[in-house]
Design an enzyme around this catalytic site. Structure first.
Site, PDB file in Angstrom:
ATOM      1  N   LYS A 163      11.708 -14.819  12.023  1.00 12.09           N
ATOM      2  CA  LYS A 163      11.101 -13.697  11.309  1.00 12.09           C
ATOM      3  C   LYS A 163      10.107 -14.286  10.311  1.00 12.09           C
ATOM      4  CE  LYS A 163      12.302  -9.364   9.056  1.00 12.09           C
ATOM      5  NZ  LYS A 163      11.215  -9.374   8.099  1.00 12.09           N
ATOM      6  N   LYS A 169      16.130  -9.239  19.592  1.00 18.92           N
ATOM      7  CA  LYS A 169      15.590  -8.134  20.388  1.00 18.92           C
ATOM      8  C   LYS A 169      16.214  -8.130  21.776  1.00 18.92           C
ATOM      9  CE  LYS A 169      11.076  -9.017  18.317  1.00 18.92           C
ATOM     10  NZ  LYS A 169       9.719  -9.521  18.496  1.00 18.92           N
ATOM     11  N   TYR A 196       4.052 -11.578  18.553  1.00 21.53           N
ATOM     12  CA  TYR A 196       5.422 -11.459  19.053  1.00 21.53           C
ATOM     13  C   TYR A 196       5.713 -10.133  19.748  1.00 21.53           C
ATOM     14  CZ  TYR A 196       5.596  -9.515  14.317  1.00 21.53           C
ATOM     15  OH  TYR A 196       5.319  -8.822  13.171  1.00 21.53           O
ATOM     16  N   ASP A 211       7.417 -14.678   7.494  1.00 18.60           N
ATOM     17  CA  ASP A 211       7.262 -13.947   6.241  1.00 18.60           C
ATOM     18  C   ASP A 211       5.781 -13.793   5.915  1.00 18.60           C
ATOM     19  OD1 ASP A 211       7.854 -12.664   3.961  1.00 18.60           O
ATOM     20  OD2 ASP A 211       8.581 -14.413   2.862  1.00 18.60           O
ATOM     21  N   CYS A 243       0.877 -14.397 -32.132  1.00 16.09           N
ATOM     22  CA  CYS A 243       1.050 -15.682 -31.451  1.00 16.09           C
ATOM     23  C   CYS A 243       2.248 -16.437 -32.056  1.00 16.09           C
ATOM     24  CB  CYS A 243      -0.217 -16.508 -31.595  1.00 16.09           C
ATOM     25  SG  CYS A 243      -0.033 -18.171 -30.963  1.00 16.09           S
ATOM     26  N   ASP A 268       0.838  -1.199   0.000  1.00 14.21           N
ATOM     27  CA  ASP A 268       0.000   0.000   0.000  1.00 14.21           C
ATOM     28  C   ASP A 268       0.876   1.253   0.000  1.00 14.21           C
ATOM     29  OD1 ASP A 268      -2.694  -1.127   2.175  1.00 14.21           O
ATOM     30  OD2 ASP A 268      -1.933  -1.833   0.267  1.00 14.21           O
ATOM     31  N   TYR A 269       1.984   1.142   0.730  1.00 11.06           N
ATOM     32  CA  TYR A 269       2.875   2.275   0.842  1.00 11.06           C
ATOM     33  C   TYR A 269       3.444   2.653  -0.531  1.00 11.06           C
ATOM     34  CZ  TYR A 269       6.865   5.081   2.197  1.00 11.06           C
ATOM     35  OH  TYR A 269       7.784   6.089   2.304  1.00 11.06           O
ATOM     36  N   LYS A 283      18.520 -11.199   7.955  1.00 12.81           N
ATOM     37  CA  LYS A 283      17.826 -11.859   6.841  1.00 12.81           C
ATOM     38  C   LYS A 283      18.684 -13.002   6.316  1.00 12.81           C
ATOM     39  CE  LYS A 283      14.800  -9.692   4.538  1.00 12.81           C
ATOM     40  NZ  LYS A 283      13.883  -8.727   4.249  1.00 12.81           N
ATOM     41  N   ARG A 321      -0.748  -3.056   9.048  1.00 11.42           N
ATOM     42  CA  ARG A 321       0.329  -2.085   9.234  1.00 11.42           C
ATOM     43  C   ARG A 321       0.073  -0.803   8.436  1.00 11.42           C
ATOM     44  NH1 ARG A 321       5.397  -0.714   7.093  1.00 11.42           N
ATOM     45  NH2 ARG A 321       6.869  -0.228   8.738  1.00 11.42           N
ATOM     46  N   LEU A 357      12.120  -2.874  11.073  1.00 13.18           N
ATOM     47  CA  LEU A 357      13.405  -3.145  11.713  1.00 13.18           C
ATOM     48  C   LEU A 357      14.536  -2.903  10.731  1.00 13.18           C
ATOM     49  CD1 LEU A 357      12.551  -6.515  13.474  1.00 13.18           C
ATOM     50  CD2 LEU A 357      12.878  -4.306  14.564  1.00 13.18           C
ATOM     51  N   GLU A 363      14.068 -14.566  17.754  1.00 12.61           N
ATOM     52  CA  GLU A 363      12.797 -15.128  17.279  1.00 12.61           C
ATOM     53  C   GLU A 363      12.881 -15.374  15.787  1.00 12.61           C
ATOM     54  OE1 GLU A 363       9.813 -12.246  18.186  1.00 12.61           O
ATOM     55  OE2 GLU A 363      10.283 -12.336  20.320  1.00 12.61           O
ATOM     56  N   CYS A 389      -3.839 -15.182 -27.134  1.00 14.29           N
ATOM     57  CA  CYS A 389      -4.018 -15.496 -28.546  1.00 14.29           C
ATOM     58  C   CYS A 389      -5.495 -15.822 -28.707  1.00 14.29           C
ATOM     59  CB  CYS A 389      -3.162 -16.698 -28.935  1.00 14.29           C
ATOM     60  SG  CYS A 389      -3.688 -17.392 -30.525  1.00 14.29           S
ATOM     61  N   PHE A 431       2.190   1.916  -3.367  1.00  8.66           N
ATOM     62  CA  PHE A 431       1.088   2.407  -4.188  1.00  8.66           C
ATOM     63  C   PHE A 431       0.851   3.890  -3.898  1.00  8.66           C
ATOM     64  CE2 PHE A 431      -3.269   3.486  -5.091  1.00  8.66           C
ATOM     65  CZ  PHE A 431      -3.494   2.890  -6.324  1.00  8.66           C
ATOM     66  N   ASP A 432       0.754   4.211  -2.599  1.00  7.86           N
ATOM     67  CA  ASP A 432       0.488   5.598  -2.218  1.00  7.86           C
ATOM     68  C   ASP A 432       1.563   6.546  -2.734  1.00  7.86           C
ATOM     69  OD1 ASP A 432      -0.995   4.755   0.996  1.00  7.86           O
ATOM     70  OD2 ASP A 432      -1.817   4.847  -1.034  1.00  7.86           O
ATOM     71  N   CYS A 474       0.574 -19.643 -33.991  1.00  5.88           N
ATOM     72  CA  CYS A 474      -0.316 -19.570 -35.161  1.00  5.88           C
ATOM     73  C   CYS A 474      -0.306 -18.189 -35.819  1.00  5.88           C
ATOM     74  CB  CYS A 474      -1.742 -19.943 -34.755  1.00  5.88           C
ATOM     75  SG  CYS A 474      -2.503 -18.726 -33.682  1.00  5.88           S
ATOM     76  N   CYS A 486      -5.403 -22.447 -33.049  1.00  2.88           N
ATOM     77  CA  CYS A 486      -4.002 -22.362 -32.617  1.00  2.88           C
ATOM     78  C   CYS A 486      -3.570 -23.749 -32.118  1.00  2.88           C
ATOM     79  CB  CYS A 486      -3.908 -21.313 -31.511  1.00  2.88           C
ATOM     80  SG  CYS A 486      -2.278 -21.150 -30.810  1.00  2.88           S
TER      81      CYS A 486
HETATM   82  S1  IVH Z   1       9.229  -7.322  15.908  1.00  5.56           S
HETATM   83  C1  IVH Z   1       9.607  -2.458  15.689  1.00  5.56           C
HETATM   84  N1  IVH Z   1       9.288  -9.886  15.519  1.00  5.56           N
HETATM   85  O1  IVH Z   1       9.277  -8.065  10.261  1.00  5.56           O
HETATM   86  C2  IVH Z   1       9.212  -3.618  14.886  1.00  5.56           C
HETATM   87  N2  IVH Z   1       8.788  -8.503  13.650  1.00  5.56           N
HETATM   88  O2  IVH Z   1      10.875  -5.236   9.585  1.00  5.56           O
HETATM   89  C3  IVH Z   1       8.952  -4.792  15.746  1.00  5.56           C
HETATM   90  N3  IVH Z   1       8.303  -9.747  11.591  1.00  5.56           N
HETATM   91  O3  IVH Z   1       7.139  -5.299  10.386  1.00  5.56           O
HETATM   92  C4  IVH Z   1       8.708  -5.984  14.961  1.00  5.56           C
HETATM   93  N4  IVH Z   1       8.565 -11.756  12.433  1.00  5.56           N
HETATM   94  O4  IVH Z   1       6.083  -7.594  10.054  1.00  5.56           O
HETATM   95  C5  IVH Z   1       9.096  -8.685  14.950  1.00  5.56           C
HETATM   96  N5  IVH Z   1       9.338 -12.201  15.351  1.00  5.56           N
HETATM   97  C6  IVH Z   1       9.141 -11.009  14.788  1.00  5.56           C
HETATM   98  C7  IVH Z   1       8.790 -10.872  13.434  1.00  5.56           C
HETATM   99  C8  IVH Z   1       8.636  -9.592  12.897  1.00  5.56           C
HETATM  100  C9  IVH Z   1       8.260 -11.071  11.350  1.00  5.56           C
HETATM  101  C10 IVH Z   1       8.082  -8.703  10.577  1.00  5.56           C
HETATM  102  C11 IVH Z   1       7.120  -7.624  11.006  1.00  5.56           C
HETATM  103  C12 IVH Z   1       7.890  -6.353  10.952  1.00  5.56           C
HETATM  104  C13 IVH Z   1       9.056  -6.698  10.078  1.00  5.56           C
HETATM  105  C14 IVH Z   1      10.272  -5.968  10.563  1.00  5.56           C
END
Ligand code: IVH
Length: 666
Positions: A113, A285, A222, A115, A403, A31-32, A309, A134, A81, A111, A421, A34-35, A406, A427
């Site tokens: 991450k 964290k 989380y 997706d 095509c 969305d961001y 990542k 978000r 993050l 933790e 086509c 797009f905006d 054809c 075709c």
């Molecule tokens: S903590 C201040 N913990 O990753 C942000 N984020 O760029 C605190 N995500 O927008 C987020 N797993 O959508 C946190 N275990 C996890 C996560 C997590 C996925 C995503 C989340 C966030 C993006 C961080």
């Protein structure tokens, strides 16, 4: 590019994204993003009123359905993050933490991450009050009804929860569920979702919560936001969330040194392959809330956390040629033919380029060096071009106009990304593709016949369409190269036996665009004979459960073509089943005689299908969408707000599950 071209280009891009968002519910940008594009367009239009256009995406809300989500400002912005990709980056992060705190007496929590899509949940007195996406980080869409359909999420907390609570987490889809949905789409001749995240995002933005309820989304929480001194550390907060009945991943670990963090990362980089969902890294964290406060925030993200990542496995290779594939529905897919490159255990030679927009977006040219990734995607993907390696003589790629099979001029419907086509019945690739679909195990299941036999029969001029199969003679089949007596006889027998295949499967076998197995079954039960189906109007089709605008249009278009009618006539003469002989369910009463009923939402005593059956055995008819012809709406939990509003506007009585059951005396 001059200003006018830039404006035009932006309008085109935004129109395409609007279509993907509103109509397909399958956005390809955030969305961001797009905006940002929209803002750019609005600014340019303002500076150049001479190029104003009432049809510009800046002048309207896109698509056939209006976006009807209310927006809500987050009490605390939803930040992102900082990302790191290497152990060195992480060491630097750890050094910054050490310097700022002035000692090494701190702990991290590691933790996974996930997706997916981040979401903020607000609970009041233990009840889920609001779920907000978000959005742009400051405000997001209110998608409470959709989020309530997630099974793992209890709408009522348990235990000793605070009066007011904000928690954040990630919504995602498990890979097997994603693959199943994609397989169904493939069967129906629709394009595939690139990954579970895009699909989950599309689902969450659907207007009808009952539709969302059918799609299996999951969630992990989380982050606890409202912390009125309830707990002192993040790790404790996670266990509180668990105690209140919220789904929290068990993978979190406390680590007291950066080496332990590396260990966690390496362990999960390996183990993630065994998870049923995608993770793209690890989030690290600081555990102690006081220390978090000391560390504070930068403008965009907290200094007390960072994301590591996983390396996306990418390879750089030469794009030798762009070729084009024709699908059985005539859809054209550009394919990148690559210099073979080894990536994650397989050699990649080809990658899909999806459509003309994608080629334009990447500005990829034959002879370029491109980055190929496998990531979580099924089909290897080209993510970019290494411009430093581009030979200045390379020509911009010109998309084909005809095509490749054809030579018929291609068409592209307004708002669609794909070229088609139109030479459906002439075709060769489309014709053989359609016959191959027709004989498939899930369709006419013709024993003794495979894709290659279809190609051979076609090449030898023995078949030109599916109806020709039923005129094939044993001698003709025998005349084919390497065809033994027995195989020829098996094939003829198999064709004969297929005439007993039930009507619903015959409908699926016809290969009408967007009519997959499930839709074919719905059609066969709503229209008992092919004649009834052929005579069905667009509006009548729309009344059938699960049939929307796109499918209804495709069906009416299909039957408006004389050549299809002729083909069906021949198939009928060959003895195929074009009638639903399934016995009608025995009637229980006439209470709902002549009444059209729309079921919406999720029910507690019966399943949706059972409620529908109850409508029928009591004389009523089910319809998929509310119109002025609807007599009753039976509303379960989480009925979509748009439907509710429509029913109210049209003054249609809305019955609860119990009221409905009382009406039919259960
Ligand atoms: S903590 C201040 N913990 O990753 C942000 N984020 O760029 C605190 N995500 O927008 C987020 N797993 O959508 C946190 N275990 C996890 C996560 C997590 C996925 C995503 C989340 C966030 C993006 C961080």
């Amino acid at each position: 590019m001059d200003i006018r071209d830039t404006i035009e280009q932006l309008r085109k891009t935004l129109t395409e994204h609007n279509y993907q968002y509103y109509v397909l519910a399958r956005p390809s940008i955030s969305d961001y993003e797009f905006d940002k594009l929209l803002e750019e367009l609005i600014a340019l239009e303002k500076a150049h009123p001479e190029y104003a256009d009432p049809d510009s995406p800046s002048q309207k809300v896109g698509g056939a359905v209006n976006k009807q989500f209310e927006t809500f400002a987050h009490q605390y912005p939803m930040l992102s993050l900082g990302n790191t990709y290497s152990e060195d980056d992480l060491k630097e992060f750890d050094e910054r933490v050490y310097k700022q705190l002035g000692h090494r007496d701190y702990e991290y929590v590691c933790e996974l991450k996930f997706d997916g899509l981040s979401i903020s949940l607000l609970y009041e007195n233990g009840k889920l009050l609001r779920a907000v996406t978000r959005g742009d980080g400051v405000k997001g869409d209110v998608v409470t009804d959709n989020v309530k359909t997630i099974k793992a999420l209890k709408t009522q907390l348990k235990g000793d929860y605070p009066e007011y609570l904000e928690v954040r987490g990630e919504i995602f889809m498990h890979r097997p569920a994603f693959e199943k949905i994609n397989m169904d789409r493939e069967e129906a001749g629709e394009d595939l979702y690139a990954n579970p995240r895009n699909l989950a995002s599309g689902i969450l933005k659907q207007q009808d919560s009952a539709e969302v309820a059918k799609k299996p989304l999951d969630i992990f929480l989380y982050q606890l936001i409202e912390n009125k001194g309830l707990v002192k550390t993040h790790f404790e907060s996670l266990s509180s969330l668990k105690q209140w009945g919220l789904p929290v991943s068990d993978a979190s670990r406390k680590c007291s040194s950066i080496e332990e963090v590396f260990h966690f990362i390496n362990q999960w980089d390996e183990q993630r392959k065994q998870l049923s969902y995608d993770i793209d890294g690890v989030v690290i964290k600081i555990n102690d809330y006081n220390q978090r406060e000391e560390l504070g925030f930068t403008a965009k993200s907290p200094r007390w956390a960072i994301a590591y990542k996983f390396k996306t496995e990418a390879a750089l290779t030469r794009l030798n040629e762009i070729t084009y594939q024709v699908g059985r529905t005539g859809a054209i897919t550009p394919v990148a033919n690559l210099e073979p490159v080894f990536l994650l255990g397989t050699t990649i030679k080809r990658a899909s380029l999806h459509n003309a927009n994608e080629i334009e977006r990447l500005d990829v040219r034959e002879g370029d060096y491109v980055f190929v990734e496998k990531g979580g995607e099924i089909i290897p993907k080209i993510t970019g071009v290494d411009l430093t390696k581009r030979d200045p003589g390379l020509q911009m790629h010109v998309y084909i106009a005809a095509c490749p099979d054809c030579q018929t001029a291609l068409v592209r419907k307004p708002g669609e990304a794909q070229h088609y086509c139109p030479n459906e019945l002439g075709c060769p690739t489309q014709v053989t593709g359609k016959i191959q679909h027709f004989i498939h195990r899930k369709a006419m299941d013709i024993n003794g016949m495979g894709d290659e036999t279809v190609e051979m029969l076609y090449k030898n001029g023995l078949i030109r369409n599916m109806a020709d199969l039923y005129d094939l003679k044993y001698e003709e089949v025998l005349s084919l190269d390497r065809m033994a007596d027995k195989s020829a006889q098996n094939l003829i027998d198999g064709i004969k036996a297929s005439t007993a295949i039930p009507y619903a499967r015959v409908l699926f076998a016809l290969g009408i665009r967007y009519v997959g197995e499930t839709v074919a079954k719905k059609l066969a039960s709503a229209f008992k004979t092919i004649e009834q189906l052929m005579a069905a109007t667009y509006d009548e089709l729309l009344k059938v459960d699960e049939i929307g605008d796109r499918i209804a249009l495709s069906i009416t278009e299909y039957f408006s073509d004389e050549r299809h009618i002729e083909q069906i006539q021949r198939l009928k003469e060959a003895g195929l089943q074009f009638e639903n002989t399934e016995k009608e369910k025995e009637k229980v009463s006439d209470v709902l005689n002549g009444k059209i009923v729309v079921i919406s939402g999720v029910f507690s005593k019966f399943s949706r299908d059972e409620i529908k059956e109850l409508v029928e055995v009591n004389g009523g008819k089910n319809a998929g969408s509310i119109s002025s012809k609807t007599h009753y709406v039976v509303a379960g939990e989480n009925m979509g707000p748009a439907k509710l509003e429509k029913a109210r506007q049209l003054n249609i009585p809305i019955l609860s599950e119990d009221e409905f059951l009382a009406m039919i005396s259960i």
